[in-house]
Enzyme design. Structure first.
Site, mmCIF file in Angstrom:
data_model
loop_
_atom_site.group_PDB
_atom_site.id
_atom_site.type_symbol
_atom_site.label_atom_id
_atom_site.label_comp_id
_atom_site.label_asym_id
_atom_site.label_seq_id
_atom_site.Cartn_x
_atom_site.Cartn_y
_atom_site.Cartn_z
ATOM 1 N N LYS A 1 -23.102 18.053 19.211
ATOM 2 C CA LYS A 1 -23.353 17.754 20.623
ATOM 3 C C LYS A 1 -24.827 17.915 20.971
ATOM 4 O O LYS A 1 -25.356 17.173 21.792
ATOM 5 C CB LYS A 1 -22.464 18.625 21.513
ATOM 6 C CG LYS A 1 -21.033 18.104 21.474
ATOM 7 C CD LYS A 1 -20.121 18.759 22.457
ATOM 8 C CE LYS A 1 -18.799 17.982 22.452
ATOM 9 N NZ LYS A 1 -17.695 18.717 23.005
ATOM 10 N N LYS B 1 -16.811 4.724 14.776
ATOM 11 C CA LYS B 1 -16.072 5.817 15.392
ATOM 12 C C LYS B 1 -15.749 5.430 16.840
ATOM 13 O O LYS B 1 -16.570 4.814 17.515
ATOM 14 C CB LYS B 1 -17.005 7.039 15.344
ATOM 15 C CG LYS B 1 -16.506 8.305 15.911
ATOM 16 C CD LYS B 1 -17.529 9.384 15.570
ATOM 17 C CE LYS B 1 -17.758 10.382 16.563
ATOM 18 N NZ LYS B 1 -17.682 10.858 17.697
ATOM 19 N N LYS C 1 -16.730 6.007 23.921
ATOM 20 C CA LYS C 1 -16.913 5.317 25.186
ATOM 21 C C LYS C 1 -18.264 4.604 25.204
ATOM 22 O O LYS C 1 -18.390 3.506 25.713
ATOM 23 C CB LYS C 1 -16.849 6.367 26.308
ATOM 24 C CG LYS C 1 -16.466 5.838 27.649
ATOM 25 C CD LYS C 1 -16.261 6.973 28.651
ATOM 26 C CE LYS C 1 -17.425 7.944 28.659
ATOM 27 N NZ LYS C 1 -17.517 8.813 29.820
#
Ligand code: TRP
Length: 335
Positions: free
Chosen positions: A114, A194, A197
């Site tokens: 992240k 992958k 969004k």
């Protein structure tokens, strides 16, 4: 008699897509008969990354509740709760953060991923604490089982370590929850990358048939199959992966042979896939229409879910406060 207590959560960062459905929701639906199930719409977790523009958050939470119910979570049987409605999540997170070494958190692989996604921006304190919040979700309901995908295992291990450390310091309050790894074929994105969004390569469970057809039409296929007469390689074709989940096994096997033998073209193969997906989502679409025809229903379900969740959460927090010897508030100090 139920086998145990399950908490599982999903971040409301967008509408529920096929990856969420196959990777999580379907297993929750199956487990709800045997277990006491808490389904968290974990909006505080969504804020660890999506906190700059929160204008969509409330709508996404609501949308996720509709997605859960239309996918088959039965609010009579299971508790659907919005994480931020139950303040005890935040309280337990704070207390557990005191006993969690920073080093444990910095080692979590998803944290590093992240941080990389931030492209140089400084990670927030909340992002580092993501697994502590997740531990709080799980421990608050004294869950013994947590259905998770492979990627969440480090988080679950950390939950167990935090529970152990709490018990060691303050006495046995928590049991260590076990992971129930959901076995499912991992769906790639429509472009073979992958699912994400940001790549715009997802099919949503609330999507209408027309737009499903359009998206499937645009799916990537085996790149070495340039002409209709070229034999295809189903094992590297995302369309085929979707067939193996959404199309009947015998038909899937036929398609596999016909693709390898160049007897079926990609256009026809995709048409079949679109039909399969549309058919698989039909009961979900029907339930959604029923829900949307009843204004107020979703708010009612979320209110009731929060009340039910709070009852358990409060009793856990009473044990935690007592174990940690936090000062009790005296209500009868003065006559
Ligand atoms: N971290 C989980 C995910 O990204 C979501 C989550 C939050 C969760 N709290 C949880 C999952 C508690 C299981 C149990 O998928």
């Amino acid at each position: 008699m139920k086998k145990g207590v399950i908490f599982s959560g999903m971040r409301p960062t967008g509408p529920v897509h096929l990856g969420n459905l196959e990777g999580a929701l379907r297993s929750w639906v199956t487990l709800q008969d045997e277990y006491e199930l808490y389904c968290g719409i974990v909006d505080l977790h969504a804020l660890t990354t999506d906190h700059e523009d929160t204008s969509e958050l409330a709508a996404r939470v609501r949308q996720m509740a509709v997605d859960f119910i239309s996918a088959g979570i039965d609010p009579e049987l299971s508790t659907i709760l919005v994480q931020s409605h139950v303040r005890e999540h935040a309280e337990l997170h704070l207390l557990l953060s005191m006993i969690t070494p920073v080093g444990w958190l910095e080692r979590v692989p998803t944290y590093k991923e992240k941080v990389d996604d931030l492209h140089g921006a400084a990670p927030g304190y909340g992002l580092l604490g993501y697994p502590v919040l997740m531990a709080s979700d799980i421990l608050l309901y004294r869950s013994d089982t947590v259905p998770v995908g492979q990627d969440q295992l480090p988080h679950l291990e950390l939950t167990r370590e935090i529970a152990r450390r709490f018990n060691y310091l303050y006495g046995e309050v928590f049991s260590e929850p076990a992971a129930k790894v959901t076995k499912h074929a991992v769906l790639p994105g429509l472009d073979g990358r992958k699912m994400s969004k940001s790549y715009d390569n997802l099919i949503y469970i609330a999507e209408d048939p027309e737009s499903i057809r359009a998206k499937v039409k645009g799916m990537f296929t085996d790149p070495s199959r340039a002409y209709r007469t070229d034999p295809g390689h189903p094992d590297i074709c995302p369309v085929f992966t979707y067939h193996s989940i959404y199309t009947a096994t015998d038909v899937t096997r036929e398609i596999e042979q016909e693709c390898k033998g160049a007897q079926i073209g990609c256009v026809e193969c995709k048409e079949k896939l679109a039909q399969s997906i549309i058919a698989a989502l039909a009961p979900i679409r029907e339930r959604r229409q029923e829900i949307e025809a009843r204004p107020g229903l979703v708010d009612e379900i979320l209110h009731e879910g929060a009340e039910r969740a709070r009852r358990v959460a409060r009793s856990t927090m009473a044990l935690v406060r007592e174990a940690m010897k936090l000062p009790q508030e005296k209500t009868t100090a003065r006559e």
